[in-house]
Write an enzyme that holds these catalytic residues in place. Structure first.
Site, PDB file in Angstrom:
ATOM      1  N   LYS A 116       0.819  -1.216   0.000  1.00 58.52           N
ATOM      2  CA  LYS A 116       0.000   0.000   0.000  1.00 58.52           C
ATOM      3  C   LYS A 116       0.847   1.258   0.000  1.00 58.52           C
ATOM      4  O   LYS A 116       0.408   2.308  -0.455  1.00 58.52           O
ATOM      5  CB  LYS A 116      -0.926  -0.024   1.213  1.00 58.52           C
ATOM      6  CG  LYS A 116      -1.962  -1.138   1.133  1.00 58.52           C
ATOM      7  CD  LYS A 116      -2.441  -1.459   2.513  1.00 58.52           C
ATOM      8  CE  LYS A 116      -3.925  -1.392   2.599  1.00 58.52           C
ATOM      9  NZ  LYS A 116      -4.365  -1.533   4.007  1.00 58.52           N
ATOM     10  N   GLU A 200      -0.639   7.482   8.048  1.00 62.79           N
ATOM     11  CA  GLU A 200      -1.590   8.403   7.409  1.00 62.79           C
ATOM     12  C   GLU A 200      -2.243   9.243   8.485  1.00 62.79           C
ATOM     13  O   GLU A 200      -2.357   8.806   9.632  1.00 62.79           O
ATOM     14  CB  GLU A 200      -2.697   7.617   6.678  1.00 62.79           C
ATOM     15  CG  GLU A 200      -2.261   6.974   5.388  1.00 62.79           C
ATOM     16  CD  GLU A 200      -3.396   6.220   4.696  1.00 62.79           C
ATOM     17  OE1 GLU A 200      -4.475   6.045   5.302  1.00 62.79           O
ATOM     18  OE2 GLU A 200      -3.180   5.800   3.552  1.00 62.79           O
ATOM     19  N   HIS A 235     -12.755  -1.908  11.167  1.00 63.91           N
ATOM     20  CA  HIS A 235     -12.284  -1.676   9.796  1.00 63.91           C
ATOM     21  C   HIS A 235     -12.731  -2.761   8.825  1.00 63.91           C
ATOM     22  O   HIS A 235     -12.147  -2.923   7.761  1.00 63.91           O
ATOM     23  CB  HIS A 235     -10.749  -1.555   9.748  1.00 63.91           C
ATOM     24  CG  HIS A 235     -10.196  -0.521  10.677  1.00 63.91           C
ATOM     25  ND1 HIS A 235     -10.515   0.809  10.575  1.00 63.91           N
ATOM     26  CD2 HIS A 235      -9.356  -0.627  11.735  1.00 63.91           C
ATOM     27  CE1 HIS A 235      -9.885   1.477  11.533  1.00 63.91           C
ATOM     28  NE2 HIS A 235      -9.188   0.632  12.251  1.00 63.91           N
ATOM     29  N   ARG A 292      -8.798  -7.832  -6.875  1.00 65.63           N
ATOM     30  CA  ARG A 292      -9.540  -9.099  -6.867  1.00 65.63           C
ATOM     31  C   ARG A 292     -11.030  -8.796  -6.909  1.00 65.63           C
ATOM     32  O   ARG A 292     -11.432  -7.635  -6.799  1.00 65.63           O
ATOM     33  CB  ARG A 292      -9.229  -9.854  -5.570  1.00 65.63           C
ATOM     34  CG  ARG A 292      -9.508  -8.961  -4.362  1.00 65.63           C
ATOM     35  CD  ARG A 292      -9.438  -9.690  -3.057  1.00 65.63           C
ATOM     36  NE  ARG A 292      -9.315  -8.786  -1.928  1.00 65.63           N
ATOM     37  CZ  ARG A 292     -10.302  -8.152  -1.328  1.00 65.63           C
ATOM     38  NH1 ARG A 292     -11.547  -8.301  -1.755  1.00 65.63           N
ATOM     39  NH2 ARG A 292     -10.085  -7.338  -0.317  1.00 65.63           N
TER      40      ARG A 292
HETATM   41  P1  ADP Z   1     -13.633  -6.703   0.942  1.00 68.02           P
HETATM   42  O1  ADP Z   1     -13.517  -5.256   0.701  1.00 68.02           O
HETATM   43  O2  ADP Z   1     -13.618  -7.520  -0.284  1.00 68.02           O
HETATM   44  O3  ADP Z   1     -14.742  -7.013   1.835  1.00 68.02           O
HETATM   45  P2  ADP Z   1     -12.066  -7.419   3.197  1.00 68.02           P
HETATM   46  O4  ADP Z   1     -10.795  -6.739   3.535  1.00 68.02           O
HETATM   47  O5  ADP Z   1     -13.223  -7.182   4.076  1.00 68.02           O
HETATM   48  O6  ADP Z   1     -12.318  -7.043   1.694  1.00 68.02           O
HETATM   49  O7  ADP Z   1     -11.833  -8.972   3.156  1.00 68.02           O
HETATM   50  C1  ADP Z   1     -11.692  -9.688   2.002  1.00 68.02           C
HETATM   51  C2  ADP Z   1     -11.637 -11.116   2.360  1.00 68.02           C
HETATM   52  O8  ADP Z   1     -10.430 -11.351   3.072  1.00 68.02           O
HETATM   53  C3  ADP Z   1     -12.713 -11.560   3.315  1.00 68.02           C
HETATM   54  O9  ADP Z   1     -13.908 -11.844   2.749  1.00 68.02           O
HETATM   55  C4  ADP Z   1     -12.083 -12.784   3.897  1.00 68.02           C
HETATM   56  O10 ADP Z   1     -12.189 -13.881   3.059  1.00 68.02           O
HETATM   57  C5  ADP Z   1     -10.667 -12.332   4.028  1.00 68.02           C
HETATM   58  N1  ADP Z   1     -10.499 -11.786   5.362  1.00 68.02           N
HETATM   59  C6  ADP Z   1     -11.164 -10.779   5.930  1.00 68.02           C
HETATM   60  N2  ADP Z   1     -10.782 -10.588   7.176  1.00 68.02           N
HETATM   61  C7  ADP Z   1      -9.831 -11.473   7.412  1.00 68.02           C
HETATM   62  C8  ADP Z   1      -9.031 -11.761   8.537  1.00 68.02           C
HETATM   63  N3  ADP Z   1      -9.181 -11.098   9.672  1.00 68.02           N
HETATM   64  N4  ADP Z   1      -8.132 -12.752   8.421  1.00 68.02           N
HETATM   65  C9  ADP Z   1      -8.009 -13.421   7.269  1.00 68.02           C
HETATM   66  N5  ADP Z   1      -8.740 -13.191   6.191  1.00 68.02           N
HETATM   67  C10 ADP Z   1      -9.636 -12.237   6.252  1.00 68.02           C
HETATM   68  P1  ADP Z   2      -7.619  -3.062   4.448  1.00 67.21           P
HETATM   69  O1  ADP Z   2      -6.577  -3.460   3.460  1.00 67.21           O
HETATM   70  O2  ADP Z   2      -7.456  -3.744   5.752  1.00 67.21           O
HETATM   71  O3  ADP Z   2      -8.985  -3.103   3.870  1.00 67.21           O
HETATM   72  P2  ADP Z   2      -7.765  -0.135   4.241  1.00 67.21           P
HETATM   73  O4  ADP Z   2      -6.599   0.736   3.974  1.00 67.21           O
HETATM   74  O5  ADP Z   2      -8.718  -0.328   3.126  1.00 67.21           O
HETATM   75  O6  ADP Z   2      -7.237  -1.538   4.795  1.00 67.21           O
HETATM   76  O7  ADP Z   2      -8.535   0.424   5.502  1.00 67.21           O
HETATM   77  C1  ADP Z   2      -9.596  -0.288   6.097  1.00 67.21           C
HETATM   78  C2  ADP Z   2     -10.607   0.692   6.680  1.00 67.21           C
HETATM   79  O8  ADP Z   2      -9.998   1.533   7.648  1.00 67.21           O
HETATM   80  C3  ADP Z   2     -11.178   1.651   5.651  1.00 67.21           C
HETATM   81  O9  ADP Z   2     -12.316   1.119   5.029  1.00 67.21           O
HETATM   82  C4  ADP Z   2     -11.537   2.867   6.493  1.00 67.21           C
HETATM   83  O10 ADP Z   2     -12.775   2.692   7.130  1.00 67.21           O
HETATM   84  C5  ADP Z   2     -10.455   2.860   7.549  1.00 67.21           C
HETATM   85  N1  ADP Z   2      -9.344   3.755   7.193  1.00 67.21           N
HETATM   86  C6  ADP Z   2      -8.264   3.446   6.440  1.00 67.21           C
HETATM   87  N2  ADP Z   2      -7.423   4.488   6.328  1.00 67.21           N
HETATM   88  C7  ADP Z   2      -7.979   5.499   7.025  1.00 67.21           C
HETATM   89  C8  ADP Z   2      -7.600   6.849   7.352  1.00 67.21           C
HETATM   90  N3  ADP Z   2      -6.452   7.370   6.919  1.00 67.21           N
HETATM   91  N4  ADP Z   2      -8.427   7.578   8.120  1.00 67.21           N
HETATM   92  C9  ADP Z   2      -9.579   7.059   8.589  1.00 67.21           C
HETATM   93  N5  ADP Z   2      -9.998   5.806   8.336  1.00 67.21           N
HETATM   94  C10 ADP Z   2      -9.207   5.024   7.584  1.00 67.21           C
END
Ligand code: ADP
Ligand code: ADP
Ligand code: MG
Length: 458
Positions: A116, A200, A235, A292
């Site tokens: 990222k 961030e 999150h 994905r």
């Molecule tokens: P999306 O935006 O597609 O919902 P997520 O970050 O919520 O992405 O998760 C995508 C997938 O990653 C989930 O549906 C699950 O299969 C896997 N996943 C989510 N949380 C976890 C976790 N805590 N540990 C391992 N895999 C996870």
């Molecule tokens: P992941 O790969 O685990 O999905 P993300 O970077 O997409 O990680 O962040 C997961 C969630 O955390 C986001 O959907 C948002 O709600 C929160 N988040 C991420 N970055 C920030 C930020 N800089 N400030 C506030 N909320 C954040």
């Protein structure tokens, strides 16, 4: 067209992909662990092969076993679904090296967005707004303190290889930095085998809005509009909608253009999602790109009529997109509730066990993606999401009314699920008026856990 696709996943998303293949007359190989021997998804494939014991490491994450089965069965495509190996560049590379098409972007693109911190740099280069923060990795507590001092607290420490909401820590003051840094680093190392962190600014009370992208191997890239995934816990998304109802036409257009810029910058192929956090005033920042199929892709399918998994399979076959941006029309509103086998009254502890009685909703405007049935055993080995209920309505209010009706029809007994919470949410005045942010769910948990009182009516 691909001839035979191995689906390297399980549960509802494996079923979703196998169903799409079947409609396209593509043969399929399902793989399953010992825990999933009797699971419905295995019956939806042309062939099903056991690849190992229940723990994901021995089965769904076992690259050697997956590649052996794919080669042995003569597969010419591998679909990774989400989770597991879906964002593993090494696996994608090994699939390609075996002369098999990985159904997703190239290993290079997966690797680029999988980090990222590198993704942020690329976005900056291309003029896509990123959250103010570190220019690169933050190696020490002192460095983190200096950057936080510069941009101002609160800040968010994030794992460069993070996903699933893991490896993130809020930091509200300098005093909290040391401990937050150490726990974020330890969690990142434990979950992702990489302790790299970046920083961030913590955007306060934002919304999470994302744009669905599709790119073909000829370089055509379109977006399928946005999704609002503001309802989260830890999150992690719980309820998703399409389209977002808080964006002005202008902001929506800018965000979509920036998402396309992000995809073009990487020469993106297949389906992908560009995620943003959005302030109340409509300013937004790129947070990451998921390379994905996304859990919540059905809400986009409902409002655009585009079958995203089918498009992934066509793109992987080398076919061009059959539509242009002008052909994409977003119509109506869709809502998805993720149904998790968890006990909301007990800290959302996973609730594996046997489903004894089951009724799933159906009828006009309702879609259920799941593989559960009566006597289905929810395994303790995997993610707790067991079903997705998706509804369509001409308007957001109509979709909410339909979701209430769908949840009223739903009966899952024998295990605890998040259904009661989803139901209460559909009566929550702030949810109904869409006055929510990413902290809404956790702030209102106590009220959402109370049985329905007066309720809010339209
Ligand atoms: P999306 O935006 O597609 O919902 P997520 O970050 O919520 O992405 O998760 C995508 C997938 O990653 C989930 O549906 C699950 O299969 C896997 N996943 C989510 N949380 C976890 C976790 N805590 N540990 C391992 N895999 C996870
Ligand atoms: P992941 O790969 O685990 O999905 P993300 O970077 O997409 O990680 O962040 C997961 C969630 O955390 C986001 O959907 C948002 O709600 C929160 N988040 C991420 N970055 C920030 C930020 N800089 N400030 C506030 N909320 C954040
Ligand atoms: Mg994310």
């Amino acid at each position: 067209m691909l001839n035979c696709v191995l689906v390297a996943n399980r549960g509802e998303i494996a079923a979703r992909i196998l169903r799409a293949c079947r409609e396209m007359n593509i043969e399929t190989v399902a793989v399953f662990s010992e825990a999933d021997r009797d699971s419905l998804f295995t019956t939806l494939a042309t062939r099903a092969v056991c690849i190992g014991d229940a723990p994901a490491k021995s089965s769904y994450l076992n690259q050697d076993a997956l590649l052996t089965v794919a080669t042995h069965c003569g597969c010419d495509g591998v679909h990774p679904g989400f989770g597991f190996l879906s964002e593993n560049a090494e696996f994608a590379q090994r699939v390609c090296d075996s002369g098999i098409k990985f159904i997703g972007p190239s290993p290079e693109v997966i690797s680029l967005f999988g980090n990222k911190n590198r993704a942020r740099a690329l976005m900056r280069e291309h003029g896509v707004p990123v959250v103010p923060g570190s220019d690169g990795l933050v190696a020490t507590v002192d460095e983190a303190l200096a950057i936080a001092e510069g941009i101002g607290y609160p800040v968010l420490l994030k794992a460069a290889s993070g996903g699933g909401g893991r490896g993130m820590r809020n930091v509200f003051s300098a005093q909290e930095m040391q401990q937050a840094f150490e726990t974020a680093q330890a969690e990142a190392l434990a979950c992702f085998g990489d302790h790299d962190l970046y920083l961030e600014k913590l955007i306060l009370n934002p919304r999470h809005i994302e744009v669905q992208i599709l790119g073909d191997s000829q370089g055509n890239i379109v977006h399928l509009g946005d999704r609002d995934c503001t309802l989260q816990r830890n999150h992690q998304k719980l309820v998703e909608e399409a389209p977002s109802h808080v964006l002005s036409d202008e902001t929506r257009a800018h965000m979509a253009a920036d998402a396309l810029k992000a995809a073009r910058a990487a020469g993106y192929e297949s389906a992908g999602t560009v995620e943003f956090v959005v302030n109340k005033d409509g300013t937004y920042y790129f947070i990451e790109m998921n390379t994905r199929i996304q859990v919540e892709h059905p809400v986009t399918e409902m409002v655009t009529g585009v079958n995203i998994v089918r498009e992934q399979l066509r793109i992987a076959s080398g076919l061009p997109l059959q539509f242009t941006q002008d052909d994409i029309e977003v119509k109506g509103h869709a809502i998805e509730c993720r149904i998790n086998a968890e006990d909301p009254e007990n800290g959302f502890a996973p609730c594996p066990g046997t489903i004894d009685r089951l009724n799933l909703p159906s009828g006009y405007g309702v879609r259920v993606d799941t593989v559960i049935h009566p006597d289905f055993v929810v395994s303790p080995y995997y993610d707790s999401m067991i079903a997705k209920i998706i509804v369509y309505g001409r308007t957001r209010n109509e979709a909410i009314l339909r979701m209430r009706r769908a949840l009223e029809e739903t009966l899952i007994s024998g295990i605890k699920t998040t259904i009661p919470l989803d139901y209460m949410l559909m009566y929550n005045p702030e949810y109904i008026s869409n006055a929510i942010d990413t902290g809404f769910f956790e702030r209102n948990l106590a009220a959402l856990l109370r049985p329905l009182g007066e309720g809010a009516e339209f």
